[in-house]
Each structure stands twice: as C-alpha cells, then as structure tokens.
Design a protein around this motif. Structure first.
Motif, PDB file in Angstrom:
ATOM      1  N   LEU A 171      74.152  48.289 -41.692  1.00 40.43           N
ATOM      2  CA  LEU A 171      74.263  48.007 -40.370  1.00 40.43           C
ATOM      3  C   LEU A 171      74.398  48.637 -39.423  1.00 40.43           C
ATOM      4  O   LEU A 171      74.888  48.701 -38.587  1.00 40.43           O
ATOM      5  N   ILE A 172      75.502  49.145 -40.229  1.00 36.86           N
ATOM      6  CA  ILE A 172      76.471  50.141 -39.230  1.00 36.86           C
ATOM      7  C   ILE A 172      75.569  51.363 -38.525  1.00 36.86           C
ATOM      8  O   ILE A 172      75.909  51.763 -37.571  1.00 36.86           O
ATOM      9  N   THR A 173      74.391  52.272 -39.465  1.00 34.91           N
ATOM     10  CA  THR A 173      73.752  53.280 -39.598  1.00 34.91           C
ATOM     11  C   THR A 173      72.885  52.657 -38.292  1.00 34.91           C
ATOM     12  O   THR A 173      72.385  53.632 -37.108  1.00 34.91           O
ATOM     13  N   LEU A 174      72.135  51.569 -38.551  1.00 34.05           N
ATOM     14  CA  LEU A 174      71.075  51.303 -37.629  1.00 34.05           C
ATOM     15  C   LEU A 174      71.707  51.097 -36.406  1.00 34.05           C
ATOM     16  O   LEU A 174      70.759  51.132 -35.594  1.00 34.05           O
ATOM     17  N   ALA A 175      73.230  50.887 -36.316  1.00 34.43           N
ATOM     18  CA  ALA A 175      73.516  50.059 -34.866  1.00 34.43           C
ATOM     19  C   ALA A 175      73.896  51.460 -34.314  1.00 34.43           C
ATOM     20  O   ALA A 175      73.545  51.416 -32.902  1.00 34.43           O
ATOM     21  N   LEU A 186      65.517  59.880 -33.030  1.00 33.50           N
ATOM     22  CA  LEU A 186      65.495  58.897 -34.311  1.00 33.50           C
ATOM     23  C   LEU A 186      65.481  59.459 -35.438  1.00 33.50           C
ATOM     24  O   LEU A 186      65.919  58.580 -36.646  1.00 33.50           O
ATOM     25  N   GLU A 187      63.884  60.212 -35.685  1.00 34.30           N
ATOM     26  CA  GLU A 187      63.823  60.413 -37.059  1.00 34.30           C
ATOM     27  C   GLU A 187      64.005  60.457 -38.795  1.00 34.30           C
ATOM     28  O   GLU A 187      64.157  60.929 -39.792  1.00 34.30           O
ATOM     29  N   PRO A 188      65.462  61.507 -38.026  1.00 35.08           N
ATOM     30  CA  PRO A 188      66.061  62.176 -39.170  1.00 35.08           C
ATOM     31  C   PRO A 188      67.001  60.862 -39.757  1.00 35.08           C
ATOM     32  O   PRO A 188      67.571  60.613 -40.176  1.00 35.08           O
ATOM     33  N   MET A 189      67.081  59.447 -38.878  1.00 40.08           N
ATOM     34  CA  MET A 189      68.303  58.431 -38.873  1.00 40.08           C
ATOM     35  C   MET A 189      67.391  57.404 -39.998  1.00 40.08           C
ATOM     36  O   MET A 189      67.732  56.366 -40.743  1.00 40.08           O
ATOM     37  N   VAL A 190      66.160  57.011 -40.179  1.00 38.91           N
ATOM     38  CA  VAL A 190      65.567  57.003 -40.696  1.00 38.91           C
ATOM     39  C   VAL A 190      65.216  56.593 -42.420  1.00 38.91           C
ATOM     40  O   VAL A 190      65.512  55.585 -42.670  1.00 38.91           O
ATOM     41  N   ASN A 191      65.193  57.590 -43.043  1.00 38.31           N
ATOM     42  CA  ASN A 191      65.196  57.398 -44.396  1.00 38.31           C
ATOM     43  C   ASN A 191      66.804  57.383 -44.799  1.00 38.31           C
ATOM     44  O   ASN A 191      67.023  56.787 -45.662  1.00 38.31           O
ATOM     45  N   PRO A 192      67.598  58.279 -44.363  1.00 31.02           N
ATOM     46  CA  PRO A 192      69.122  56.974 -44.383  1.00 31.02           C
ATOM     47  C   PRO A 192      69.264  55.416 -44.353  1.00 31.02           C
ATOM     48  O   PRO A 192      69.438  54.972 -45.448  1.00 31.02           O
ATOM     49  N   ILE A 193      68.566  55.029 -43.475  1.00 30.55           N
ATOM     50  CA  ILE A 193      68.643  53.708 -43.617  1.00 30.55           C
ATOM     51  C   ILE A 193      67.866  52.552 -44.712  1.00 30.55           C
ATOM     52  O   ILE A 193      68.456  52.119 -44.972  1.00 30.55           O
ATOM     53  N   ARG A 194      67.112  53.741 -45.319  1.00 31.85           N
ATOM     54  CA  ARG A 194      65.872  52.957 -45.789  1.00 31.85           C
ATOM     55  C   ARG A 194      66.677  53.328 -47.202  1.00 31.85           C
ATOM     56  O   ARG A 194      66.960  52.234 -47.913  1.00 31.85           O
ATOM     57  N   MET A 195      66.968  54.449 -47.375  1.00 30.17           N
ATOM     58  CA  MET A 195      67.925  53.922 -48.815  1.00 30.17           C
ATOM     59  C   MET A 195      69.404  53.738 -49.072  1.00 30.17           C
ATOM     60  O   MET A 195      68.985  53.239 -50.218  1.00 30.17           O
ATOM     61  N   LEU A 196      70.102  53.504 -48.121  1.00 31.21           N
ATOM     62  CA  LEU A 196      70.796  52.437 -47.702  1.00 31.21           C
ATOM     63  C   LEU A 196      70.148  50.943 -48.002  1.00 31.21           C
ATOM     64  O   LEU A 196      71.466  50.352 -48.591  1.00 31.21           O
TER      65      LEU A 196
END
Length: 169
Positions: A109-113, A137-147
């Motif tokens: 949730l911190i990464t998403l925020a 934003l594209e580089p942040m999508v996969n880490p949010i998925r994995m988290l």
C-alpha cells in the motif's frame, strides 16, 4: 505442562498490536493528506484531480480497511478460537503468515500510494502528457503485483489454522 497466559494469547496480542501500528500509520497518513502546508497540500489536489491520484486514495482507504479494521477482526477471530473454543493452534505457521501479511500489506500500500502520488503529481500538477505519466508508472506496476501476491499468500498461510479450527467446531 500448562501454558502461561502470555503464551496463550500470543497470536491475539500480536495481531492486535499490528492493528494499533496500522492505526497509527493511518492517523499520520490522514494528517499528511489534510495538512495545509507545502508539499503536503498538493496531495489533496492530486487526489481530487483523479487519474493516478486515485491510486493514492485507494491505498489510503485500503490501509484503513485492511490495516486497521482487518487486523482488528483477525485479532478477535484468533481470540475467539483460543479462548472460547479452547483450540490450540500452530503458532509458528500463523506467525510466518502474519509477518508476510503485515509486511505485504504495508509495503504494497505504501508503494501504491507513492506511485499514485508521483503519477498524480505529474498528471494534475505539472500537466505532463498522459504517455509520459504512463511511462513513469509502468515500472511500478509489476512490483505492486508481486507485493500483492506476497500479501495474499501471507493471508492464506495466516488463515489456514483458523479455517481448520472452524471446520473442527
């Protein structure tokens, strides 16, 4: 050998403390959103502007719901299982799942925020083109998925002993 009161309610207290920690984080987060000082006053404009700023709002609301209310409910569930149904649970299994869940919820949730704040800033404050915001934003999508996946796995591991106890009763 009779277990001590400290050991008996270990899971209940651990989850209750996680709930209190998440409540404290949510209170700080709320102050950051409504604080009329720069750079925090930008957060409200980012949220109202829509687009990726909604990610920030979503992360905030999920943190309130899962981080505080969810952990409070889980604490009560384990209290019921241990106290009312007098069922002994596999604490090591629960603790492993708890840490995956707790860390997963907070980091996800911190990464998403952060992604929502950055994307919303570029879109609503700087007025960057949508394609530029998308590339940010594209580089942040996969880490949010994995988290998110780690969080779900932690929740499942954490809830398996409770589910087994419910089936036995």
């Amino acid at each position: 050998m009779k277990e001590s009161i400290h050991e008996k309610y270990k899971i209940h207290r651990m989850v209750k403390n996680a709930s209190i920690i998440n409540l404290s984080i949510s209170i700080i987060w709320t102050f950051l959103i409504v604080l009329p000082l720069e750079p925090f006053s930008i957060l409200l404009r980012i949220i109202v502007g829509g687009g990726p700023g909604v990610w920030f709002l979503l992360a905030y609301l999920l943190h309130l719901i899962i981080g505080y209310v969810g952990f409070t409910g889980l604490s009560f569930l384990y209290y019921l299982i241990e106290e009312k149904w007098e069922t002994k649970l596999n604490n090591k299994f629960i603790i492993g799942g708890f840490y995956l869940l707790f860390i997963g919820v907070n980091i996800t949730l911190i990464t998403l925020a952060v992604a929502g704040a950055i994307g919303g800033y570029y879109l609503n404050i700087i007025h960057a083109p949508v394609e530029d915001v998308r590339s940010i934003l594209e580089p942040m999508v996969n880490p949010i998925r994995m988290l998110s996946l780690i969080t779900i796995i932690g929740a499942l591991i954490f809830l398996v002993p409770a589910y087994k106890a419910l089936i036995r009763k």
